[in-house]
Scaffold this motif. Structure first.
Motif, PDB file in Angstrom:
ATOM      1  N   ARG A  31       0.829  -1.265  -0.076  1.00 59.98           N
ATOM      2  CA  ARG A  31      -0.081   0.121  -0.070  1.00 59.98           C
ATOM      3  C   ARG A  31       0.822   1.185  -0.014  1.00 59.98           C
ATOM      4  O   ARG A  31       1.749   1.468   0.947  1.00 59.98           O
ATOM      5  CB  ARG A  31      -0.933  -0.036   1.338  1.00 59.98           C
ATOM      6  N   GLY A  32       0.762   2.035  -0.812  1.00 62.04           N
ATOM      7  CA  GLY A  32       1.481   3.159  -1.043  1.00 62.04           C
ATOM      8  C   GLY A  32       2.161   3.547  -2.177  1.00 62.04           C
ATOM      9  O   GLY A  32       2.401   2.457  -3.063  1.00 62.04           O
ATOM     10  N   SER A  33       3.037   4.341  -2.293  1.00 58.85           N
ATOM     11  CA  SER A  33       3.834   4.655  -3.409  1.00 58.85           C
ATOM     12  C   SER A  33       5.252   3.725  -3.508  1.00 58.85           C
ATOM     13  O   SER A  33       5.468   3.201  -2.312  1.00 58.85           O
ATOM     14  CB  SER A  33       4.372   6.057  -3.650  1.00 58.85           C
ATOM     15  N   PHE A  42      11.110  -0.590  -2.592  1.00 66.18           N
ATOM     16  CA  PHE A  42      11.251   0.013  -1.361  1.00 66.18           C
ATOM     17  C   PHE A  42       9.970   1.032  -1.174  1.00 66.18           C
ATOM     18  O   PHE A  42       9.394   1.454  -2.271  1.00 66.18           O
ATOM     19  CB  PHE A  42      12.346   1.287  -1.343  1.00 66.18           C
ATOM     20  N   ALA A  43       9.321   1.196  -0.095  1.00 70.91           N
ATOM     21  CA  ALA A  43       8.070   2.008   0.284  1.00 70.91           C
ATOM     22  C   ALA A  43       8.620   3.276  -0.023  1.00 70.91           C
ATOM     23  O   ALA A  43       9.719   3.625   0.276  1.00 70.91           O
ATOM     24  CB  ALA A  43       7.708   1.919   1.502  1.00 70.91           C
ATOM     25  N   TRP A  44       7.833   4.147  -0.557  1.00 74.75           N
ATOM     26  CA  TRP A  44       8.243   5.647  -1.132  1.00 74.75           C
ATOM     27  C   TRP A  44       7.160   6.399  -0.396  1.00 74.75           C
ATOM     28  O   TRP A  44       5.887   6.194  -0.751  1.00 74.75           O
ATOM     29  CB  TRP A  44       8.318   5.684  -2.568  1.00 74.75           C
ATOM     30  N   GLU A  45       7.595   7.536   0.466  1.00 75.22           N
ATOM     31  CA  GLU A  45       6.737   8.424   1.044  1.00 75.22           C
ATOM     32  C   GLU A  45       5.971   9.450  -0.085  1.00 75.22           C
ATOM     33  O   GLU A  45       4.988   9.969   0.542  1.00 75.22           O
ATOM     34  CB  GLU A  45       7.503   9.220   2.010  1.00 75.22           C
ATOM     35  N   ALA A  46       6.291   9.459  -1.096  1.00 77.04           N
ATOM     36  CA  ALA A  46       5.834  10.363  -2.090  1.00 77.04           C
ATOM     37  C   ALA A  46       4.407  10.138  -2.415  1.00 77.04           C
ATOM     38  O   ALA A  46       4.144   9.141  -2.351  1.00 77.04           O
ATOM     39  CB  ALA A  46       6.714  10.591  -3.263  1.00 77.04           C
ATOM     40  N   LYS A  47       3.585  11.168  -2.272  1.00 76.15           N
ATOM     41  CA  LYS A  47       2.040  10.794  -2.728  1.00 76.15           C
ATOM     42  C   LYS A  47       1.452  11.579  -3.829  1.00 76.15           C
ATOM     43  O   LYS A  47       0.368  11.357  -4.544  1.00 76.15           O
ATOM     44  CB  LYS A  47       1.170  11.163  -1.402  1.00 76.15           C
ATOM     45  N   LEU A 123       4.063   6.712  -8.045  1.00 76.10           N
ATOM     46  CA  LEU A 123       3.032   7.227  -7.390  1.00 76.10           C
ATOM     47  C   LEU A 123       1.903   6.259  -7.400  1.00 76.10           C
ATOM     48  O   LEU A 123       1.532   5.924  -8.145  1.00 76.10           O
ATOM     49  CB  LEU A 123       2.681   8.558  -7.612  1.00 76.10           C
ATOM     50  N   ALA A 124       1.463   6.022  -6.141  1.00 81.99           N
ATOM     51  CA  ALA A 124       0.236   5.084  -5.961  1.00 81.99           C
ATOM     52  C   ALA A 124      -1.047   5.790  -6.505  1.00 81.99           C
ATOM     53  O   ALA A 124      -1.298   7.063  -6.415  1.00 81.99           O
ATOM     54  CB  ALA A 124       0.124   4.580  -4.474  1.00 81.99           C
ATOM     55  N   VAL A 125      -1.815   4.987  -7.220  1.00 80.10           N
ATOM     56  CA  VAL A 125      -3.356   5.578  -7.775  1.00 80.10           C
ATOM     57  C   VAL A 125      -4.324   4.749  -7.244  1.00 80.10           C
ATOM     58  O   VAL A 125      -4.287   3.532  -6.928  1.00 80.10           O
ATOM     59  CB  VAL A 125      -3.251   5.745  -9.276  1.00 80.10           C
ATOM     60  N   GLU A 126      -5.444   5.302  -7.026  1.00 79.54           N
ATOM     61  CA  GLU A 126      -6.677   4.453  -6.866  1.00 79.54           C
ATOM     62  C   GLU A 126      -7.152   3.646  -7.989  1.00 79.54           C
ATOM     63  O   GLU A 126      -7.551   2.572  -7.700  1.00 79.54           O
ATOM     64  CB  GLU A 126      -7.742   5.416  -6.358  1.00 79.54           C
ATOM     65  N   ASN A 127      -7.235   3.847  -9.116  1.00 80.68           N
ATOM     66  CA  ASN A 127      -7.865   3.470 -10.159  1.00 80.68           C
ATOM     67  C   ASN A 127      -6.995   3.164 -11.190  1.00 80.68           C
ATOM     68  O   ASN A 127      -6.217   4.116 -11.713  1.00 80.68           O
ATOM     69  CB  ASN A 127      -9.051   4.495 -10.807  1.00 80.68           C
TER      70      ASN A 127
END
Length: 129
Positions: A31-33, A42-47, A123-127
């Protein structure tokens, strides 16, 4: 480099799916970027696209000599990339392609399958599109 622990997978692998605020790869759900680099995932804090800064990309610059191409997935749509980011990557001889996250994921998977020196900052996206 990002901390190796929670939010870290020890090698670079293809991404099986994206959307719903995250990514699936190697039988895992994240879950996340996400940063996909030669040393792992790696998990990435950018949103947001505005978070794609020199500071947020510090782990990329640490491994730049091991990359030919960096794909930056800027979310659901194409957005502008900070010229300082583009210039810093060019100075390190890394080709940068800033596109929507879906296109970046697909291109990353193809280049990884071709055994190219590729990285991705997604960057994570919802859709998913």
């Amino acid at each position: 480099m990002a901390e190796k622990g929670e939010g870290f997978y020890p090698r670079q692998v293809p991404i099986d799916a994206y959307g719903n605020g995250g990514f699936r790869f190697a039988g895992l759900s994240h879950r996340g970027s996400l940063l996909c680099l030669p040393g792992g995932m790696f998990a990435w804090e950018a949103k947001l696209p505005t978070d794609v800064t020199l500071g947020h990309l510090a782990p990329v610059f640490e491994v730049a000599e091991r990359l030919d191409v960096l794909l930056i997935g800027l979310g659901g749509d194409i957005a502008g990339l900070d010229p300082a980011v583009r210039a810093a990557l060019k100075e390190r001889r890394v080709i940068v392609e800033a596109i929507a996250t879906g296109g970046a994921v697909r291109t990353y998977n193809v280049l990884l399958a071709e055994d190219r020196a590729v990285g991705a900052a997604l960057l994570a996206v919802e859709n998913a599109r």
